[in-house]
Design an enzyme around this catalytic site. Structure first.
Site, PDB file in Angstrom:
ATOM      1  CE  LYS A 154      -4.737  45.173  -4.645  1.00 15.66           C
ATOM      2  NZ  LYS A 154      -4.921  46.623  -4.831  1.00 15.66           N
ATOM      3  CG  ASP A 163      -9.475  38.540  -5.976  1.00 14.02           C
ATOM      4  OD1 ASP A 163     -10.266  39.424  -6.354  1.00 14.02           O
ATOM      5  OD2 ASP A 163      -8.243  38.712  -5.890  1.00 14.02           O
ATOM      6  CE1 TYR A 214     -11.492  46.645  -7.278  1.00 13.68           C
ATOM      7  CE2 TYR A 214     -13.729  46.828  -8.093  1.00 13.68           C
ATOM      8  CZ  TYR A 214     -12.380  47.092  -8.221  1.00 13.68           C
ATOM      9  OH  TYR A 214     -11.928  47.807  -9.300  1.00 13.68           O
TER      10      TYR A 214
HETATM   11  P1  KE4 Z   1      -6.400  45.916 -10.102  1.00 20.83           P
HETATM   12  O1  KE4 Z   1      -7.059  45.648 -11.428  1.00 20.83           O
HETATM   13  O2  KE4 Z   1      -6.847  47.238  -9.510  1.00 20.83           O
HETATM   14  O3  KE4 Z   1      -4.878  45.769 -10.150  1.00 20.83           O
HETATM   15  O4  KE4 Z   1      -6.868  44.792  -9.070  1.00 20.83           O
HETATM   16  C1  KE4 Z   1      -8.232  44.601  -8.868  1.00 20.83           C
HETATM   17  C2  KE4 Z   1      -8.472  43.872  -7.558  1.00 20.83           C
HETATM   18  C3  KE4 Z   1      -8.794  42.536  -7.598  1.00 20.83           C
HETATM   19  N1  KE4 Z   1      -9.007  41.833  -6.461  1.00 20.83           N
HETATM   20  C4  KE4 Z   1      -8.904  42.429  -5.251  1.00 20.83           C
HETATM   21  C5  KE4 Z   1      -9.147  41.616  -4.012  1.00 20.83           C
HETATM   22  C6  KE4 Z   1      -8.574  43.802  -5.159  1.00 20.83           C
HETATM   23  O5  KE4 Z   1      -8.486  44.377  -3.930  1.00 20.83           O
HETATM   24  C7  KE4 Z   1      -8.352  44.540  -6.326  1.00 20.83           C
HETATM   25  C8  KE4 Z   1      -8.017  46.023  -6.304  1.00 20.83           C
HETATM   26  N2  KE4 Z   1      -8.002  46.643  -5.019  1.00 20.83           N
HETATM   27  C9  KE4 Z   1      -8.315  48.056  -4.993  1.00 20.83           C
HETATM   28  C10 KE4 Z   1      -8.239  48.526  -3.540  1.00 20.83           C
HETATM   29  N3  KE4 Z   1      -9.358  48.110  -2.789  1.00 20.83           N
HETATM   30  C11 KE4 Z   1      -7.399  48.841  -5.877  1.00 20.83           C
HETATM   31  C12 KE4 Z   1      -7.443  50.335  -5.682  1.00 20.83           C
HETATM   32  C13 KE4 Z   1      -8.047  51.032  -6.853  1.00 20.83           C
HETATM   33  O6  KE4 Z   1      -9.086  50.550  -7.386  1.00 20.83           O
HETATM   34  O7  KE4 Z   1      -7.484  52.090  -7.221  1.00 20.83           O
END
Ligand code: KE4
Length: 424
Positions: free
Chosen positions: A265, A237, A142
Protein backbone atom coordinates in the site's frame (compact mmCIF):
# COMPACT_ATOMS: atom_id res chain seq x y z
CA UNK A 1 -29.47 7.01 -15.58
CA UNK A 2 -25.96 7.96 -14.49
CA UNK A 3 -22.67 7.43 -16.28
CA UNK A 4 -21.56 5.21 -13.38
CA UNK A 5 -24.63 3.05 -13.88
CA UNK A 6 -23.90 2.64 -17.59
CA UNK A 7 -20.26 1.83 -16.85
CA UNK A 8 -21.32 -0.72 -14.24
CA UNK A 9 -23.72 -2.37 -16.72
CA UNK A 10 -20.84 -2.68 -19.20
CA UNK A 11 -18.48 -3.90 -16.48
CA UNK A 12 -20.94 -6.60 -15.40
CA UNK A 13 -20.86 -8.04 -18.89
CA UNK A 14 -17.11 -8.63 -18.87
CA UNK A 15 -15.82 -8.48 -15.29
CA UNK A 16 -17.04 -10.85 -12.54
CA UNK A 17 -19.34 -8.82 -10.27
CA UNK A 18 -18.41 -5.80 -12.36
CA UNK A 19 -15.32 -5.21 -10.25
CA UNK A 20 -11.68 -6.20 -10.14
CA UNK A 21 -11.84 -6.55 -6.37
CA UNK A 22 -14.98 -7.69 -4.52
CA UNK A 23 -15.12 -5.03 -1.80
CA UNK A 24 -15.62 -2.36 -4.50
CA UNK A 25 -18.97 -3.92 -5.46
CA UNK A 26 -20.91 -2.25 -2.61
CA UNK A 27 -22.43 -5.64 -1.72
CA UNK A 28 -21.89 -4.80 1.97
CA UNK A 29 -24.05 -1.67 1.70
CA UNK A 30 -26.32 -2.30 -1.29
CA UNK A 31 -26.73 -0.23 -4.40
CA UNK A 32 -24.27 0.15 -7.24
CA UNK A 33 -20.71 1.39 -6.94
CA UNK A 34 -19.81 4.79 -8.37
CA UNK A 35 -16.96 4.97 -10.87
CA UNK A 36 -14.11 7.36 -10.20
CA UNK A 37 -12.61 9.40 -13.02
CA UNK A 38 -10.07 11.41 -11.06
CA UNK A 39 -8.68 11.94 -7.58
CA UNK A 40 -6.61 14.64 -5.95
CA UNK A 41 -5.84 15.45 -2.35
CA UNK A 42 -8.59 14.02 -0.16
CA UNK A 43 -11.22 14.14 -2.88
CA UNK A 44 -12.51 11.84 -5.60
CA UNK A 45 -14.43 12.98 -8.66
CA UNK A 46 -16.94 10.44 -9.92
CA UNK A 47 -17.77 9.68 -13.55
CA UNK A 48 -20.83 11.88 -12.99
CA UNK A 49 -18.72 14.79 -11.75
CA UNK A 50 -19.73 14.43 -8.11
CA UNK A 51 -16.98 15.42 -5.69
CA UNK A 52 -16.51 13.23 -2.60
CA UNK A 53 -14.38 13.65 0.50
CA UNK A 54 -12.59 10.29 0.51
CA UNK A 55 -11.92 8.27 3.70
CA UNK A 56 -10.88 5.09 1.87
CA UNK A 57 -7.74 6.49 0.25
CA UNK A 58 -7.62 3.57 -2.23
CA UNK A 59 -7.56 1.30 0.87
CA UNK A 60 -4.46 2.87 2.39
CA UNK A 61 -1.89 3.96 -0.23
CA UNK A 62 -3.11 7.58 -0.47
CA UNK A 63 -1.54 8.60 2.83
CA UNK A 64 -0.43 11.97 1.37
CA UNK A 65 -3.80 12.29 -0.35
CA UNK A 66 -4.37 11.30 -3.97
CA UNK A 67 -1.84 12.10 -6.71
CA UNK A 68 0.57 14.13 -4.58
CA UNK A 69 2.82 16.10 -6.95
CA UNK A 70 6.00 14.65 -5.41
CA UNK A 71 4.79 11.22 -6.51
CA UNK A 72 3.31 12.12 -9.90
CA UNK A 73 6.46 14.09 -10.78
CA UNK A 74 8.66 11.13 -9.79
CA UNK A 75 6.56 8.80 -11.96
CA UNK A 76 6.65 11.19 -14.93
CA UNK A 77 10.41 11.74 -14.64
CA UNK A 78 11.27 8.04 -14.19
CA UNK A 79 9.03 6.97 -17.06
CA UNK A 80 11.19 9.05 -19.42
CA UNK A 81 13.92 6.46 -18.93
CA UNK A 82 11.88 3.31 -19.45
CA UNK A 83 9.07 1.39 -17.79
CA UNK A 84 10.50 -1.98 -16.85
CA UNK A 85 13.91 -3.55 -17.32
CA UNK A 86 13.78 -7.08 -15.93
CA UNK A 87 17.25 -6.42 -14.56
CA UNK A 88 18.35 -4.95 -11.23
CA UNK A 89 17.93 -1.18 -11.17
CA UNK A 90 19.33 1.50 -8.80
CA UNK A 91 15.90 2.42 -7.35
CA UNK A 92 15.42 -1.09 -5.96
CA UNK A 93 18.57 -0.69 -3.88
CA UNK A 94 17.45 2.70 -2.58
CA UNK A 95 14.04 1.26 -1.70
CA UNK A 96 15.58 -1.70 0.14
CA UNK A 97 17.90 0.60 2.10
CA UNK A 98 15.01 2.93 2.95
CA UNK A 99 12.76 0.13 4.19
CA UNK A 100 15.56 -1.30 6.37
CA UNK A 101 16.23 2.18 7.78
CA UNK A 102 12.54 2.79 8.54
CA UNK A 103 11.80 -0.72 9.93
CA UNK A 104 14.73 -1.96 12.08
CA UNK A 105 13.46 -5.56 12.29
CA UNK A 106 13.88 -5.74 8.50
CA UNK A 107 17.53 -6.57 7.84
CA UNK A 108 16.86 -7.76 4.28
CA UNK A 109 13.82 -7.22 2.05
CA UNK A 110 12.40 -8.37 -1.25
CA UNK A 111 9.98 -6.37 -3.37
CA UNK A 112 6.80 -7.91 -4.79
CA UNK A 113 3.68 -6.51 -6.49
CA UNK A 114 0.92 -6.80 -3.90
CA UNK A 115 0.22 -7.39 -0.23
CA UNK A 116 -1.00 -10.87 -1.10
CA UNK A 117 2.34 -11.76 -2.66
CA UNK A 118 4.08 -10.38 0.42
CA UNK A 119 2.15 -12.51 2.92
CA UNK A 120 2.16 -15.56 0.65
CA UNK A 121 5.95 -15.32 0.42
CA UNK A 122 6.26 -14.90 4.21
CA UNK A 123 4.28 -18.11 4.76
CA UNK A 124 6.32 -20.13 2.27
CA UNK A 125 9.57 -18.73 3.70
CA UNK A 126 8.51 -19.52 7.28
CA UNK A 127 7.64 -23.09 6.31
CA UNK A 128 10.93 -23.46 4.41
CA UNK A 129 13.02 -21.97 7.21
CA UNK A 130 11.44 -24.00 10.04
CA UNK A 131 10.66 -27.19 8.12
CA UNK A 132 7.19 -27.06 9.72
CA UNK A 133 3.78 -26.85 8.03
CA UNK A 134 1.22 -25.39 10.45
CA UNK A 135 0.30 -21.71 10.62
CA UNK A 136 -1.63 -19.82 13.30
CA UNK A 137 -3.75 -16.88 12.15
CA UNK A 138 -6.54 -14.91 13.81
CA UNK A 139 -10.24 -14.79 12.95
CA UNK A 140 -11.12 -11.68 11.00
CA UNK A 141 -7.56 -10.90 10.01
CA UNK A 142 -7.19 -10.61 6.25
CA UNK A 143 -3.84 -11.20 4.61
CA UNK A 144 -4.84 -11.10 0.95
CA UNK A 145 -6.19 -13.99 -1.08
CA UNK A 146 -3.51 -16.52 -0.11
CA UNK A 147 -4.80 -20.12 -0.07
CA UNK A 148 -3.37 -20.85 3.39
CA UNK A 149 -4.75 -17.64 4.83
CA UNK A 150 -8.25 -17.45 3.34
CA UNK A 151 -9.52 -19.19 6.44
CA UNK A 152 -11.90 -17.19 8.65
CA UNK A 153 -10.53 -14.15 6.81
CA UNK A 154 -11.72 -10.55 7.06
CA UNK A 155 -12.22 -7.71 4.55
CA UNK A 156 -14.14 -8.64 1.42
CA UNK A 157 -14.17 -12.34 2.40
CA UNK A 158 -16.08 -11.40 5.56
CA UNK A 159 -18.25 -8.78 3.85
CA UNK A 160 -19.38 -11.31 1.28
CA UNK A 161 -19.84 -14.14 3.76
CA UNK A 162 -16.97 -16.25 2.39
CA UNK A 163 -14.39 -16.09 5.21
CA UNK A 164 -13.48 -19.64 4.17
CA UNK A 165 -13.25 -19.40 0.37
CA UNK A 166 -14.23 -22.21 -1.96
CA UNK A 167 -11.30 -23.68 -3.87
CA UNK A 168 -8.99 -24.14 -0.89
CA UNK A 169 -7.98 -27.82 -0.54
CA UNK A 170 -9.09 -29.21 2.83
CA UNK A 171 -5.64 -30.71 3.26
CA UNK A 172 -4.21 -27.19 3.11
CA UNK A 173 -6.87 -25.50 5.23
CA UNK A 174 -6.26 -28.09 7.96
CA UNK A 175 -2.73 -26.71 8.34
CA UNK A 176 -4.11 -23.30 9.32
CA UNK A 177 -5.20 -22.89 12.94
CA UNK A 178 -7.49 -19.90 13.48
CA UNK A 179 -7.87 -18.31 16.89
CA UNK A 180 -9.90 -15.35 18.19
CA UNK A 181 -7.75 -12.20 18.37
CA UNK A 182 -6.65 -11.06 21.86
CA UNK A 183 -7.02 -14.61 23.24
CA UNK A 184 -3.50 -15.50 24.33
CA UNK A 185 -4.65 -18.58 26.30
CA UNK A 186 -6.04 -20.07 23.07
CA UNK A 187 -2.72 -19.38 21.34
CA UNK A 188 -0.84 -21.02 24.20
CA UNK A 189 -3.15 -24.07 23.94
CA UNK A 190 -2.61 -24.28 20.17
CA UNK A 191 1.16 -24.35 20.65
CA UNK A 192 0.81 -27.02 23.36
CA UNK A 193 -1.44 -29.13 21.14
CA UNK A 194 0.95 -28.87 18.18
CA UNK A 195 4.44 -29.13 19.72
CA UNK A 196 7.20 -28.47 17.19
CA UNK A 197 4.69 -28.14 14.33
CA UNK A 198 3.92 -24.42 14.15
CA UNK A 199 5.96 -22.70 11.44
CA UNK A 200 4.62 -19.23 12.18
CA UNK A 201 2.01 -17.01 13.73
CA UNK A 202 0.78 -14.34 11.32
CA UNK A 203 -1.37 -11.39 12.31
CA UNK A 204 -2.28 -7.85 11.59
CA UNK A 205 -0.80 -6.24 14.74
CA UNK A 206 -3.78 -3.86 14.52
CA UNK A 207 -6.57 -5.80 12.79
CA UNK A 208 -8.21 -3.47 10.26
CA UNK A 209 -10.12 -5.90 8.08
CA UNK A 210 -13.06 -6.44 10.42
CA UNK A 211 -13.38 -2.74 11.12
CA UNK A 212 -10.57 -1.66 13.45
CA UNK A 213 -9.68 -3.05 16.83
CA UNK A 214 -6.51 -3.00 18.92
CA UNK A 215 -4.30 -5.57 20.63
CA UNK A 216 -4.98 -5.71 24.36
CA UNK A 217 -2.01 -4.79 26.60
CA UNK A 218 0.49 -7.63 26.65
CA UNK A 219 -1.03 -9.60 23.78
CA UNK A 220 1.67 -8.83 21.20
CA UNK A 221 4.43 -9.29 23.80
CA UNK A 222 3.02 -12.74 24.71
CA UNK A 223 2.91 -13.75 21.04
CA UNK A 224 6.55 -12.73 20.71
CA UNK A 225 7.51 -14.83 23.75
CA UNK A 226 5.51 -17.88 22.63
CA UNK A 227 7.06 -17.79 19.13
CA UNK A 228 10.56 -17.42 20.52
CA UNK A 229 10.06 -20.30 22.98
CA UNK A 230 8.63 -22.57 20.25
CA UNK A 231 11.14 -21.48 17.58
CA UNK A 232 8.19 -20.47 15.42
CA UNK A 233 8.32 -17.24 13.44
CA UNK A 234 6.28 -14.17 14.33
CA UNK A 235 5.02 -12.52 11.15
CA UNK A 236 3.50 -9.03 11.26
CA UNK A 237 1.27 -8.28 8.32
CA UNK A 238 1.82 -4.52 8.11
CA UNK A 239 0.45 -4.11 4.60
CA UNK A 240 -2.07 -1.66 6.10
CA UNK A 241 -0.23 -0.32 9.18
CA UNK A 242 3.28 -0.17 7.70
CA UNK A 243 4.63 3.36 7.21
CA UNK A 244 1.18 4.60 8.34
CA UNK A 245 0.97 4.18 12.14
CA UNK A 246 4.57 5.38 12.43
CA UNK A 247 7.65 5.48 10.24
CA UNK A 248 8.36 1.94 11.45
CA UNK A 249 4.71 0.90 11.50
CA UNK A 250 2.84 -0.86 14.30
CA UNK A 251 5.99 -2.67 15.43
CA UNK A 252 7.51 0.73 16.26
CA UNK A 253 4.34 1.85 18.08
CA UNK A 254 4.11 -1.33 20.18
CA UNK A 255 7.86 -2.01 20.48
CA UNK A 256 7.71 -5.58 19.14
CA UNK A 257 10.34 -7.11 16.84
CA UNK A 258 8.72 -9.66 14.49
CA UNK A 259 10.83 -12.13 12.54
CA UNK A 260 9.20 -11.25 9.21
CA UNK A 261 7.06 -8.31 8.09
CA UNK A 262 4.75 -8.02 5.08
CA UNK A 263 4.38 -4.54 3.59
CA UNK A 264 2.35 -2.89 0.83
CA UNK A 265 0.00 0.00 0.00
CA UNK A 266 1.84 3.16 1.25
CA UNK A 267 5.10 1.70 -0.05
CA UNK A 268 3.91 1.99 -3.65
CA UNK A 269 2.57 5.54 -3.58
CA UNK A 270 -0.52 4.22 -5.36
CA UNK A 271 1.27 1.87 -7.74
CA UNK A 272 1.27 -1.93 -7.36
CA UNK A 273 3.94 -2.66 -4.76
CA UNK A 274 4.37 -5.07 -1.88
CA UNK A 275 7.42 -6.16 0.07
CA UNK A 276 8.43 -8.67 2.69
CA UNK A 277 11.50 -8.67 4.87
CA UNK A 278 12.98 -9.49 8.22
CA UNK A 279 15.87 -11.33 9.82
CA UNK A 280 18.76 -11.80 7.35
CA UNK A 281 19.24 -15.46 8.36
CA UNK A 282 15.66 -16.14 7.32
CA UNK A 283 15.63 -13.99 4.17
CA UNK A 284 18.85 -15.65 2.99
CA UNK A 285 16.86 -18.89 2.60
CA UNK A 286 15.29 -17.33 -0.51
CA UNK A 287 16.37 -18.27 -4.02
CA UNK A 288 18.91 -17.80 -5.55
CA UNK A 289 20.89 -18.26 -2.30
CA UNK A 290 18.51 -20.61 -0.52
CA UNK A 291 15.98 -23.36 -1.21
CA UNK A 292 12.77 -21.27 -0.91
CA UNK A 293 11.69 -20.11 -4.34
CA UNK A 294 10.04 -16.71 -4.86
CA UNK A 295 10.06 -14.48 -7.94
CA UNK A 296 8.24 -11.74 -9.89
CA UNK A 297 8.55 -10.24 -13.37
CA UNK A 298 7.72 -6.73 -12.22
CA UNK A 299 9.13 -6.92 -8.71
CA UNK A 300 11.17 -3.76 -8.06
CA UNK A 301 9.68 -2.07 -11.12
CA UNK A 302 11.46 1.29 -11.50
CA UNK A 303 8.26 3.38 -11.84
CA UNK A 304 6.72 1.76 -8.77
CA UNK A 305 9.96 2.18 -6.83
CA UNK A 306 10.13 5.86 -7.79
CA UNK A 307 6.52 6.42 -6.68
CA UNK A 308 7.01 4.62 -3.37
CA UNK A 309 10.32 6.30 -2.60
CA UNK A 310 8.86 9.74 -3.34
CA UNK A 311 5.98 9.04 -0.97
CA UNK A 312 8.20 7.70 1.83
CA UNK A 313 10.66 10.57 1.48
CA UNK A 314 7.86 13.14 1.60
CA UNK A 315 6.29 11.49 4.65
CA UNK A 316 9.64 11.80 6.42
CA UNK A 317 10.31 15.34 5.18
CA UNK A 318 6.92 16.74 6.23
CA UNK A 319 6.80 14.79 9.52
CA UNK A 320 3.70 13.17 8.09
CA UNK A 321 3.16 10.86 11.04
CA UNK A 322 2.78 13.67 13.57
CA UNK A 323 0.49 15.53 11.15
CA UNK A 324 -1.63 12.38 10.80
CA UNK A 325 -1.91 12.06 14.59
CA UNK A 326 -3.10 15.68 14.87
CA UNK A 327 -5.64 15.15 12.10
CA UNK A 328 -6.71 11.89 13.73
CA UNK A 329 -7.22 13.56 17.11
CA UNK A 330 -9.40 16.33 15.66
CA UNK A 331 -11.40 13.86 13.56
CA UNK A 332 -11.96 11.66 16.61
CA UNK A 333 -13.13 14.59 18.74
CA UNK A 334 -15.73 15.58 16.13
CA UNK A 335 -16.78 11.98 15.49
CA UNK A 336 -17.32 11.37 19.22
CA UNK A 337 -19.44 14.52 19.36
CA UNK A 338 -21.54 13.29 16.43
CA UNK A 339 -22.21 9.87 17.98
CA UNK A 340 -22.84 11.04 21.56
CA UNK A 341 -25.78 9.21 23.11
CA UNK A 342 -26.06 6.71 20.26
CA UNK A 343 -25.33 2.92 20.47
CA UNK A 344 -22.13 3.25 18.46
CA UNK A 345 -18.43 2.67 19.05
CA UNK A 346 -15.68 4.79 17.48
CA UNK A 347 -12.19 3.25 17.54
CA UNK A 348 -9.02 4.89 16.21
CA UNK A 349 -5.28 4.54 16.10
CA UNK A 350 -3.31 7.19 14.25
CA UNK A 351 -4.94 7.82 10.87
CA UNK A 352 -7.02 4.61 10.90
CA UNK A 353 -10.51 4.41 12.38
CA UNK A 354 -13.79 2.55 12.43
CA UNK A 355 -17.32 3.49 13.49
CA UNK A 356 -19.02 0.29 14.65
CA UNK A 357 -22.80 0.21 14.72
CA UNK A 358 -22.92 -1.46 18.14
CA UNK A 359 -21.96 -0.45 21.64
CA UNK A 360 -18.32 -1.17 22.37
CA UNK A 361 -15.66 -2.03 23.01
CA UNK A 362 -14.82 -4.17 19.97
CA UNK A 363 -11.83 -6.40 20.71
CA UNK A 364 -12.26 -9.26 18.25
CA UNK A 365 -14.24 -10.48 15.25
CA UNK A 366 -17.17 -11.84 17.27
CA UNK A 367 -17.69 -8.37 18.77
CA UNK A 368 -17.55 -6.74 15.31
CA UNK A 369 -20.04 -9.26 13.93
CA UNK A 370 -22.70 -7.95 16.31
CA UNK A 371 -22.77 -4.60 14.50
CA UNK A 372 -26.04 -3.43 12.94
CA UNK A 373 -25.07 -3.77 9.29
CA UNK A 374 -28.41 -2.59 7.95
CA UNK A 375 -28.27 0.65 9.86
CA UNK A 376 -24.61 1.03 8.84
CA UNK A 377 -25.63 0.65 5.17
CA UNK A 378 -28.29 3.39 5.48
CA UNK A 379 -25.74 5.68 7.20
CA UNK A 380 -23.14 4.93 4.51
CA UNK A 381 -25.51 5.96 1.72
CA UNK A 382 -26.73 9.09 3.54
CA UNK A 383 -23.07 10.17 3.88
CA UNK A 384 -22.31 9.28 0.28
CA UNK A 385 -25.32 11.21 -1.00
CA UNK A 386 -24.03 14.21 0.98
CA UNK A 387 -20.52 13.98 -0.45
CA UNK A 388 -18.58 11.83 2.02
CA UNK A 389 -17.25 8.41 1.01
CA UNK A 390 -16.55 5.97 3.82
CA UNK A 391 -15.52 2.34 3.23
CA UNK A 392 -18.52 0.45 1.77
CA UNK A 393 -18.52 -2.19 4.51
CA UNK A 394 -18.81 -2.30 8.28
CA UNK A 395 -15.81 -4.62 8.15
CA UNK A 396 -13.30 -2.14 6.78
CA UNK A 397 -11.24 0.63 8.32
CA UNK A 398 -11.33 4.30 7.38
CA UNK A 399 -8.19 6.24 6.45
CA UNK A 400 -7.19 9.84 7.01
CA UNK A 401 -4.46 11.48 4.95
CA UNK A 402 -2.18 14.47 5.26
CA UNK A 403 -4.45 16.12 2.67
CA UNK A 404 -7.55 16.15 4.93
CA UNK A 405 -7.90 19.76 6.14
CA UNK A 406 -9.80 20.91 9.21
CA UNK A 407 -12.44 22.32 6.85
CA UNK A 408 -12.86 18.86 5.26
CA UNK A 409 -13.18 17.27 8.68
CA UNK A 410 -15.63 19.91 9.95
CA UNK A 411 -17.77 19.38 6.84
CA UNK A 412 -17.56 15.61 7.31
CA UNK A 413 -18.63 15.82 10.95
CA UNK A 414 -21.71 17.84 10.00
CA UNK A 415 -22.62 15.28 7.33
CA UNK A 416 -22.02 12.38 9.73
CA UNK A 417 -24.22 13.99 12.35
CA UNK A 418 -27.08 14.58 9.91
CA UNK A 419 -26.75 11.04 8.53
CA UNK A 420 -26.87 9.56 12.04
CA UNK A 421 -29.94 11.61 12.93
CA UNK A 422 -31.67 10.22 9.86
CA UNK A 423 -30.98 6.56 10.68
CA UNK A 424 -31.70 6.60 14.42
P1 KE4 B 1 -3.37 -6.78 -1.71
O1 KE4 B 1 -3.02 -8.13 -2.28
O2 KE4 B 1 -4.84 -6.46 -1.87
O3 KE4 B 1 -2.45 -5.67 -2.24
O4 KE4 B 1 -3.09 -6.81 -0.14
C1 KE4 B 1 -3.71 -7.79 0.62
C2 KE4 B 1 -3.72 -7.38 2.09
C3 KE4 B 1 -2.82 -7.98 2.94
N1 KE4 B 1 -2.78 -7.65 4.25
C4 KE4 B 1 -3.62 -6.71 4.76
C5 KE4 B 1 -3.54 -6.37 6.22
C6 KE4 B 1 -4.56 -6.07 3.92
O5 KE4 B 1 -5.40 -5.14 4.45
C7 KE4 B 1 -4.62 -6.41 2.56
C8 KE4 B 1 -5.61 -5.78 1.60
N2 KE4 B 1 -6.54 -4.86 2.18
C9 KE4 B 1 -7.82 -4.75 1.51
C10 KE4 B 1 -8.66 -3.72 2.27
N3 KE4 B 1 -9.17 -4.25 3.47
C11 KE4 B 1 -7.66 -4.37 0.07
C12 KE4 B 1 -8.92 -3.93 -0.63
C13 KE4 B 1 -9.36 -4.91 -1.66
O6 KE4 B 1 -9.33 -6.15 -1.38
O7 KE4 B 1 -9.77 -4.44 -2.74
Amino acid sequence: MTISHDLFEAALRRIPGGVNSPVRAFRGVGGEPFFTKSANGCRLVTADNEELIDYVGTWGPAILGHAPSVVTNAVRETAQHGLSFGTPNPLEVEMAETICRFVPSVEKVRMVNSGTEATMSCIRLARGFTGRDKIIKFEGCYHGHVDSLLVKAGSGALTHGTPDSAGIPKALARLTITIPFNNIEAVRAAFAANPGEIAAVILEPVPANAGLYLPEPGFLESLRTLCTESESLLIFDEVMTGFRLARGGAQEVFGIRPDLTALGKVIGGGLPVGAFGGRADIMDQLSPDGPVYQAGTLSGNPIAMAAGLAQLRELERCHGWSQLEEIGLSFEALARQAIRGLPLTFQRIGSMFCLYFREGPVLRLSDAMQSDRERFAKYFHRCLDSGVYFAPSQFEAGFLSVAHTSADIDQTARIMSDALKSVF
